[in-house]
Write a protein that holds these residues in place. Sequence first.
Motif, short mmCIF file in Angstrom:
data_model
loop_
_atom_site.label_atom_id
_atom_site.label_comp_id
_atom_site.label_asym_id
_atom_site.label_seq_id
_atom_site.Cartn_x
_atom_site.Cartn_y
_atom_site.Cartn_z
N SER A 20 -1.69 1.46 -2.29
CA SER A 20 -2.91 1.01 -1.64
C SER A 20 -3.70 2.23 -1.17
N GLU A 21 -5.01 2.12 -1.27
CA GLU A 21 -5.86 3.20 -0.78
C GLU A 21 -5.96 3.22 0.73
N HIS A 22 -5.47 2.17 1.37
CA HIS A 22 -5.58 2.06 2.82
C HIS A 22 -4.37 2.62 3.56
N ALA A 23 -3.29 2.92 2.84
CA ALA A 23 -2.09 3.41 3.50
C ALA A 23 -1.31 4.31 2.54
N LEU B 111 8.38 5.10 4.82
CA LEU B 111 7.49 5.51 5.90
C LEU B 111 6.07 5.18 5.47
N LYS B 112 5.45 4.28 6.19
CA LYS B 112 4.06 3.92 5.92
C LYS B 112 3.17 4.57 6.97
N ILE B 113 2.10 5.20 6.50
CA ILE B 113 1.16 5.89 7.38
C ILE B 113 -0.23 5.31 7.12
N SER B 114 -0.87 4.83 8.18
CA SER B 114 -2.18 4.23 8.02
C SER B 114 -3.01 4.47 9.28
N GLY C 103 -3.75 1.61 14.65
CA GLY C 103 -3.99 0.22 14.97
C GLY C 103 -3.82 -0.75 13.82
N THR C 104 -3.49 -0.24 12.63
CA THR C 104 -3.42 -1.12 11.46
C THR C 104 -2.00 -1.57 11.11
N LEU C 105 -0.97 -0.98 11.70
CA LEU C 105 0.40 -1.31 11.32
C LEU C 105 1.19 -2.03 12.42
#
Length: 243
Positions: A32-35, A48-51, A54-56
């Motif tokens: 995804s381009e958002h994360a 590990l998700k980085i976004s 406030g989005t996770l």
Amino acid sequence: MKRTEVSFDIETIPLTIRQFINGATIYDSSCSEHAKTLFVSGSERAFLKISKRGTLEREYHMTKFLHQHNVAPNAIAYESDLDYDYLFTEAVSGEDGTAELHLENPRKLACVFGEYLKMLHSLPIEGCPYGNRTHELLNDAQINGIDLNMLNEFSYSAIDNVVIHGDYCLPNIIMDHFSFKGFIDLGYGGVGDRHYDIYWGIWTLNYNLKTDTYRDIFLDAYGRSNIDDDGLNYFTKLNKLTD
């Protein structure tokens, strides 16, 4: 799920998460381009998700809730800094629904995909951290200028009465040769209307299999007695209006 080994400066992430990935091999598995999503192979096998900040948070709380019911991985840590959210989640063994070994048997895929959605919708709603997902969806539609009166053609009142995934698509279910292992990417979930998930289940089968041939298998496996045709038409139109 593609994974490409990358170099990564762990000093850029919060210390509470840094401790888990020190010395690990890091792979980029973002879709995804958002994360940014990184697969961590070390003392922990995790993602590990980085976004954006406030989005996770919602995904963290929904993952924790569904992990209690043994249908989602353990969310090990969640942190934020001034700019970003960081969600560290255990890796579930298996492959997602778009893996070739699943797509090459589309009839079975459609069947288990319906069965696992029915299982999710059968969970108790008590303790779910987000209890009015349908209201949120309708409110977001209005904010974006959608005239909800266009849905009045259907004799249906949308309700919040089951735990929904919120993005029930093939990449968001992990299986081991069709054996269920867990739901992932739960950032749109909560207590909502079952027909929202059913719509997306139909959509993803059509999109990923390039045909609507398996729609009825999916619906039969879910259980026709639990499906209101007006409810499905209601959310089909709502989703098309908000595309």
